[in-house]
Design a protein around this motif. Structure first.
Motif, short mmCIF file in Angstrom:
data_model
loop_
_atom_site.label_atom_id
_atom_site.label_comp_id
_atom_site.label_asym_id
_atom_site.label_seq_id
_atom_site.Cartn_x
_atom_site.Cartn_y
_atom_site.Cartn_z
N TYR A 14 8.86 -2.86 12.56
CA TYR A 14 9.69 -1.71 12.19
C TYR A 14 10.07 -1.72 10.71
CZ TYR A 14 10.03 -1.63 17.22
OH TYR A 14 9.71 -1.62 18.55
N HIS A 15 10.24 -0.52 10.18
CA HIS A 15 10.70 -0.34 8.81
C HIS A 15 12.23 -0.27 8.79
CE1 HIS A 15 6.75 0.44 6.85
NE2 HIS A 15 6.42 0.73 8.10
N GLY A 16 12.84 -1.28 9.40
CA GLY A 16 14.28 -1.36 9.43
C GLY A 16 14.88 -0.59 10.60
N THR A 25 10.98 3.24 12.99
CA THR A 25 12.22 2.46 12.88
C THR A 25 12.79 2.20 14.27
OG1 THR A 25 13.69 4.38 12.73
CG2 THR A 25 12.74 3.56 10.66
N ASP A 51 17.01 -3.99 6.82
CA ASP A 51 15.82 -3.60 6.08
C ASP A 51 14.55 -3.85 6.88
OD1 ASP A 51 17.31 -2.78 3.90
OD2 ASP A 51 17.19 -4.71 2.86
N SER A 52 13.46 -3.37 6.34
CA SER A 52 12.15 -3.52 6.98
C SER A 52 11.86 -4.99 7.29
CB SER A 52 11.07 -2.96 6.06
OG SER A 52 9.79 -3.09 6.64
#
Length: 251
Positions: A14-16, A25, A51-52
């Motif tokens: 995931y990108h955060g 996400t 964050d990611s």
């Protein structure tokens, strides 16, 4: 009614946490699962954003929906519906004005590193082959408690109104499999923990004396601090709230 969700996730895919255009996400996946199972559009508000690639062992969010008749059944169905890297531990009815982000009083992060190459911890911890002086690292970490302005550890060009954080504990522990840095504060800046760890590693490798922390913090310059360590070793492990927030479930 308003509900809190307690959940956890492994952040590699995931990108955060927070919704982003053109990037998957955790928030997006959780909202889609809730909306599908409750047959209504559901938006959630998280306790903060990671964050990611960062992980969370304990995270909370809140959402509003008509009264849920069987909470245990919804938890079961959510876990069956969600991917394997996201798990829901509880759904908790709370007061209508309870807020997952603004009511959180304390957050704790851990950063994991390993001193020997370990294929089973490759995605879970940062590998550091250099010798490290843990006593010097702990000496420097303790100095963080003397300050509140941590602009030097903040991501550049961030839109925060204040760089003040109340750091309440910061220390390293050395275990058989991994080294763990634990830090607790009322709030954190973007990229702050990873920048702190990178700076403490410079101390541990002898690139700077522990006392250098004083000058770095006073400079308010991100360029004076160490590099940010990889996201894969960072875990949000605890979010704390006033007890009265959860008293609603008893009524």
């Amino acid at each position: 009614m308003r509900y809190f969700i307690q959940f956890s996730y492994f952040g590699k895919a995931y990108h955060g946490w927070q919704n982003q255009p053109n990037a998957i996400t955790v928030q997006e996946v959780l909202e889609k699962a809730l909306s599908t199972l409750l047959r209504a559009k559901v938006e959630v508000v998280g306790a903060g954003r990671t964050d990611s690639g960062v992980h969370a062992k304990q995270m909370f969010c809140h959402f509003d929906v008509d009264a849920i008749s069987d909470i245990d059944e919804l938890v079961y169905r959510l876990n069956a519906f969600l991917p394997d890297d996201i798990a829901v531990q509880a759904i908790i009815p709370v007061a209508q004005d309870a807020h997952a982000r603004f009511d959180a009083v304390e957050r704790t992060y851990e950063y994991w590193l390993v001193k020997e190459k370990d294929p089973f911890l490759f995605d879970h911890a940062h590998f550091v082959k250099h010798p490290l002086d843990v006593d010097s690292m702990n000496k420097a970490a303790k100095m963080l408690l003397d300050y509140t302005d941590f602009e030097c550890f903040s991501k550049s060009n961030t839109d925060v109104k204040t760089f003040d954080c109340d750091v309440r504990e910061a220390f390293w522990t050395v275990g058989k499999e991994k080294w763990v840095f634990t830090i607790t504060a009322d709030r954190f800046l973007r990229n702050m923990v990873r920048a702190v760890v990178g700076t403490l590693l410079d101390v541990g490798m002898g690139k700077m004396a522990p006392e250098r922390i004083h000058q770095i913090i006073a400079s308010k310059d991100r360029g004076e601090a160490g590099v940010s360590v990889p996201a894969k070793g960072l875990y949000l492990t605890k979010v704390s709230y006033p007890k009265e927030i959860f008293d609603e479930q008893k009524g």
